[in-house]
Design a protein around this motif. Sequence first.
Motif, PDB file in Angstrom:
ATOM      1  N   THR A 138       0.838  -1.191   0.000  1.00 19.28           N
ATOM      2  CA  THR A 138       0.000   0.000   0.000  1.00 19.28           C
ATOM      3  C   THR A 138       0.870   1.236   0.000  1.00 19.28           C
ATOM      4  OG1 THR A 138      -1.776  -1.128   1.191  1.00 19.28           O
ATOM      5  CG2 THR A 138      -1.778   1.286   1.229  1.00 19.28           C
TER       6      THR A 138
ATOM      7  N   SER B 279      -1.193   7.585   1.597  1.00 20.54           N
ATOM      8  CA  SER B 279      -1.956   7.739   2.834  1.00 20.54           C
ATOM      9  C   SER B 279      -3.448   7.778   2.568  1.00 20.54           C
ATOM     10  CB  SER B 279      -1.553   9.036   3.555  1.00 20.54           C
ATOM     11  OG  SER B 279      -0.202   9.000   3.948  1.00 20.54           O
ATOM     12  N   SER B 280      -4.198   7.156   3.449  1.00 17.76           N
ATOM     13  CA  SER B 280      -5.654   7.237   3.396  1.00 17.76           C
ATOM     14  C   SER B 280      -6.106   8.521   4.079  1.00 17.76           C
ATOM     15  CB  SER B 280      -6.270   6.034   4.104  1.00 17.76           C
ATOM     16  OG  SER B 280      -5.966   6.086   5.500  1.00 17.76           O
ATOM     17  N   GLU B 281      -7.379   8.826   3.963  1.00 21.95           N
ATOM     18  CA  GLU B 281      -7.922   9.988   4.658  1.00 21.95           C
ATOM     19  C   GLU B 281      -7.739   9.845   6.164  1.00 21.95           C
ATOM     20  OE1 GLU B 281      -9.646  13.784   4.654  1.00 21.95           O
ATOM     21  OE2 GLU B 281      -8.991  12.534   2.957  1.00 21.95           O
TER      22      GLU B 281
ATOM     23  N   ARG C 122      -2.324  16.368   1.207  1.00 21.39           N
ATOM     24  CA  ARG C 122      -3.158  15.832   0.128  1.00 21.39           C
ATOM     25  C   ARG C 122      -2.356  15.157  -0.983  1.00 21.39           C
ATOM     26  NH1 ARG C 122      -8.047  15.019   2.211  1.00 21.39           N
ATOM     27  NH2 ARG C 122      -8.981  16.910   3.070  1.00 21.39           N
TER      28      ARG C 122
ATOM     29  N   THR D  12      -2.206  11.344  -0.963  1.00 21.68           N
ATOM     30  CA  THR D  12      -3.444  10.588  -1.132  1.00 21.68           C
ATOM     31  C   THR D  12      -3.780  10.414  -2.611  1.00 21.68           C
ATOM     32  OG1 THR D  12      -4.811  12.582  -1.067  1.00 21.68           O
ATOM     33  CG2 THR D  12      -4.322  11.535   1.035  1.00 21.68           C
ATOM     34  N   PRO D  13      -4.661   9.429  -2.924  1.00 22.24           N
ATOM     35  CA  PRO D  13      -5.188   8.412  -2.019  1.00 22.24           C
ATOM     36  C   PRO D  13      -4.207   7.259  -1.861  1.00 22.24           C
ATOM     37  CG  PRO D  13      -6.082   8.079  -4.202  1.00 22.24           C
ATOM     38  CD  PRO D  13      -5.221   9.313  -4.282  1.00 22.24           C
ATOM     39  N   ALA D  14      -4.400   6.453  -0.821  1.00 19.74           N
ATOM     40  CA  ALA D  14      -3.623   5.223  -0.699  1.00 19.74           C
ATOM     41  C   ALA D  14      -4.054   4.261  -1.805  1.00 19.74           C
ATOM     42  CB  ALA D  14      -3.864   4.594   0.674  1.00 19.74           C
ATOM     43  N   TYR D  15      -3.115   3.571  -2.405  1.00 23.16           N
ATOM     44  CA  TYR D  15      -3.454   2.634  -3.478  1.00 23.16           C
ATOM     45  C   TYR D  15      -2.442   1.495  -3.505  1.00 23.16           C
ATOM     46  CZ  TYR D  15       0.193   4.880  -6.356  1.00 23.16           C
ATOM     47  OH  TYR D  15       1.382   5.367  -6.841  1.00 23.16           O
TER      48      TYR D  15
ATOM     49  N   TYR E  94      -0.710  11.104  -7.540  1.00 25.16           N
ATOM     50  CA  TYR E  94      -0.971   9.674  -7.521  1.00 25.16           C
ATOM     51  C   TYR E  94      -2.234   9.366  -8.327  1.00 25.16           C
ATOM     52  CZ  TYR E  94       2.320   8.963  -3.634  1.00 25.16           C
ATOM     53  OH  TYR E  94       3.438   8.882  -2.829  1.00 25.16           O
TER      54      TYR E  94
ATOM     55  N   GLY F  50      -5.830   8.698  -9.089  1.00 28.65           N
ATOM     56  CA  GLY F  50      -7.026   8.983  -8.312  1.00 28.65           C
ATOM     57  C   GLY F  50      -6.956  10.256  -7.498  1.00 28.65           C
ATOM     58  N   ASN F  51      -5.814  10.941  -7.517  1.00 28.79           N
ATOM     59  CA  ASN F  51      -5.700  12.200  -6.786  1.00 28.79           C
ATOM     60  C   ASN F  51      -6.271  13.323  -7.646  1.00 28.79           C
ATOM     61  OD1 ASN F  51      -4.427  14.832  -6.051  1.00 28.79           O
ATOM     62  ND2 ASN F  51      -3.432  13.608  -4.481  1.00 28.79           N
TER      63      ASN F  51
END
Length: 280
Positions: free
Chosen positions: A59, A62-64, A83, A86-89, A228, A230-231
């Motif tokens: 992973t 970082s997640s929220e 920010r 993020t997101p973690a993936y 990243y 999805g960011n």
Amino acid sequence: MNPEVQEPHPMGGCSGLGPRAWGRILIVLLLACGLFACASSGSPNPSPGMVHVPAGPFTMGSSEEDIQWAAKTFFSESLEYYRDETPAYTVQMAAFEIDQHEVTNAEYRKYLEATNRPAPKYLDNEKFNAPNQPVAGVTWQEANDYCAWTGKRLPTEAEWEKAARGVDGRFYPWGNDPDPTRANARGMKDGHRYPAPVGTFPKGASPYGALDMAGNVWEWTADWYRPYPGNLVKNDLYGNTFRVMRGGSWFSNMDLARSTVRGKLTPDQRQNYIGFRCAR
């Protein structure tokens, strides 16, 4: 006398083999399977001075929930700084090796002697030039050239992060506790005002045995500073202007020493808090 009745052997036409022969065949098959498995997964024996990081997913980022933890723990007034983590993936990784410690002044001096390259800015400064201190003040290109000279390269962001935190999503190489005695970060709890000799903090080792991946000096990576997958947060700094650094430094607090933090500078920068390590 009734003839002896033999049960069909589970291996069909090979039923004439006795138990001992079958035992030998089984041993050979097991050994062959074991050797194949080792060859398939890549050698776990790293090159001298490096640690092995096995193939597989981890992973990244970082997640929220993770950035909420950081903001609360370090009394941040805004989440905006976090920010870009993020997101973690999930990232699928091939096996690789990475230097156990940052490149030292002694190692870099050998390179300078062999290549007649100019010395970095801080190599004549007694606060930064001890043989076992990490070399500081090298540009991204100089770091990249050194790694190439050794037959290696700079690690990607993903390689650096996996080597630092492993696969369980921890915040620091050693776990989730921002323990200032496990890394050379800002403050005197770690006992060092400037970069420490590499390997000074064995209790701060990563899951794979890499040292000083939190604090000491920021470390150049191969990658440009880009979002990243999805960011969707707008950031005018993304692009091909800044190279990513990782790990924090002697001048950073423990928030910046988290394994997911993405430092960034233009690749021509020479700072006394920037060094590097190599990978392959």
